[in-house]
Design a protein around this motif. Sequence first.
Motif, short mmCIF file in Angstrom:
data_model
loop_
_atom_site.label_atom_id
_atom_site.label_comp_id
_atom_site.label_asym_id
_atom_site.label_seq_id
_atom_site.Cartn_x
_atom_site.Cartn_y
_atom_site.Cartn_z
N PRO A 40 -6.83 6.33 -3.48
CA PRO A 40 -6.08 5.66 -4.61
C PRO A 40 -7.13 5.49 -5.48
CG PRO A 40 -5.46 4.86 -2.37
CD PRO A 40 -6.58 5.77 -2.36
N GLN A 41 -6.69 5.59 -6.91
CA GLN A 41 -7.49 5.40 -8.08
C GLN A 41 -7.16 4.20 -8.89
OE1 GLN A 41 -7.58 9.07 -10.07
NE2 GLN A 41 -9.24 10.08 -8.78
N ASN A 42 -6.14 3.33 -8.44
CA ASN A 42 -5.28 2.17 -9.15
C ASN A 42 -4.56 1.54 -8.04
OD1 ASN A 42 -2.84 3.33 -9.50
ND2 ASN A 42 -3.96 4.71 -10.86
N ASP A 43 -3.88 0.41 -8.23
CA ASP A 43 -3.40 -0.38 -7.48
C ASP A 43 -1.90 0.19 -7.13
OD1 ASP A 43 -2.09 -1.07 -9.90
OD2 ASP A 43 -2.52 -3.14 -9.64
N GLY A 44 -1.47 1.28 -7.97
CA GLY A 44 -0.39 1.77 -7.77
C GLY A 44 -0.17 3.09 -7.06
N GLU A 45 -1.33 3.53 -6.54
CA GLU A 45 -1.24 4.87 -5.54
C GLU A 45 -1.58 4.24 -4.18
OE1 GLU A 45 -2.86 7.86 -8.97
OE2 GLU A 45 -4.47 6.98 -7.47
N LEU A 78 -2.72 3.05 3.21
CA LEU A 78 -3.93 2.62 2.81
C LEU A 78 -3.71 2.28 1.18
CD1 LEU A 78 -6.30 4.97 4.19
CD2 LEU A 78 -5.87 2.75 4.97
N LEU A 79 -4.08 0.85 0.68
CA LEU A 79 -3.77 0.69 -0.46
C LEU A 79 -5.27 0.21 -1.13
CD1 LEU A 79 -0.54 -1.48 -0.73
CD2 LEU A 79 -0.91 0.67 -1.19
N ALA A 80 -5.32 0.16 -2.36
CA ALA A 80 -6.46 -0.35 -2.93
C ALA A 80 -6.63 -1.83 -2.70
CB ALA A 80 -6.55 -0.31 -4.48
N PRO A 81 -7.80 -2.69 -2.67
CA PRO A 81 -7.67 -3.96 -2.36
C PRO A 81 -6.97 -4.89 -3.28
CG PRO A 81 -9.79 -3.44 -2.27
CD PRO A 81 -9.25 -1.94 -2.64
N GLU A 82 -6.95 -4.28 -4.72
CA GLU A 82 -6.37 -5.29 -5.74
C GLU A 82 -4.85 -5.03 -5.85
OE1 GLU A 82 -8.29 -1.15 -7.55
OE2 GLU A 82 -8.49 -2.82 -6.11
#
Length: 208
Positions: A101-106, A175-179
């Motif tokens: 993921p490159q942002n909190d929507g992926e 798996l998600l970005a921490p943000e």
Amino acid sequence: RRQVMLGAAFFSGIRSSKNDMRQSADSYYDDVNFMDIKVISTLGLTEDDLEDMRNTEGVENATGGYTAEVLNEQNDMEFALKIIGLVENVNQINLTQGRLPQNDGECVLDSLLLELGAFNIGDTITFESGDGRDISSQLARTQYTIVGFADLPQYMDLNRGTGTVGNGEIDGFVLLAPEAFTLSYYTQINVLVEGAKAVDSFESDYDT
């Protein structure tokens, strides 16, 4: 006589391959910095807790992480999913398809879910709370774009553990970005122990 010979050969093969399999697993755990200790708390873990653990004798490193359990309905099927926040330098993932993921929507999904045929890269996946709470208390949004599939070292077999949503059995991880998390606390802390890599993780010395 042939049966005895075949049985002896089979037994010898199993005995000899056991050590090779253990050695391969131990080497893999070392390569991906698999956690030695997982500290969890239903009340949450704070930055002070994390700092205390980092300053504990024998601890090489401690990393705070976020998790949540959610439900997803896809093609008339319901999935209970474990959401895990990406962390650096511990429990490193193995991408089998796509990218991180490159942002909190992926998001990146469990490769086991890919095998079920219900999810593909580019799809939008929607999460809902399984315990009646507003999901915004855990996650910043309800919909995410799938950008990859991966394996995690804590899931070496097909069992994904139990949870508190759905029928009580977790079907896979996401798996998600921490943000992407709205939590004000950590749900777990992953601890690496000094000198643990030099010891066989299947032996009693490692437990000590």
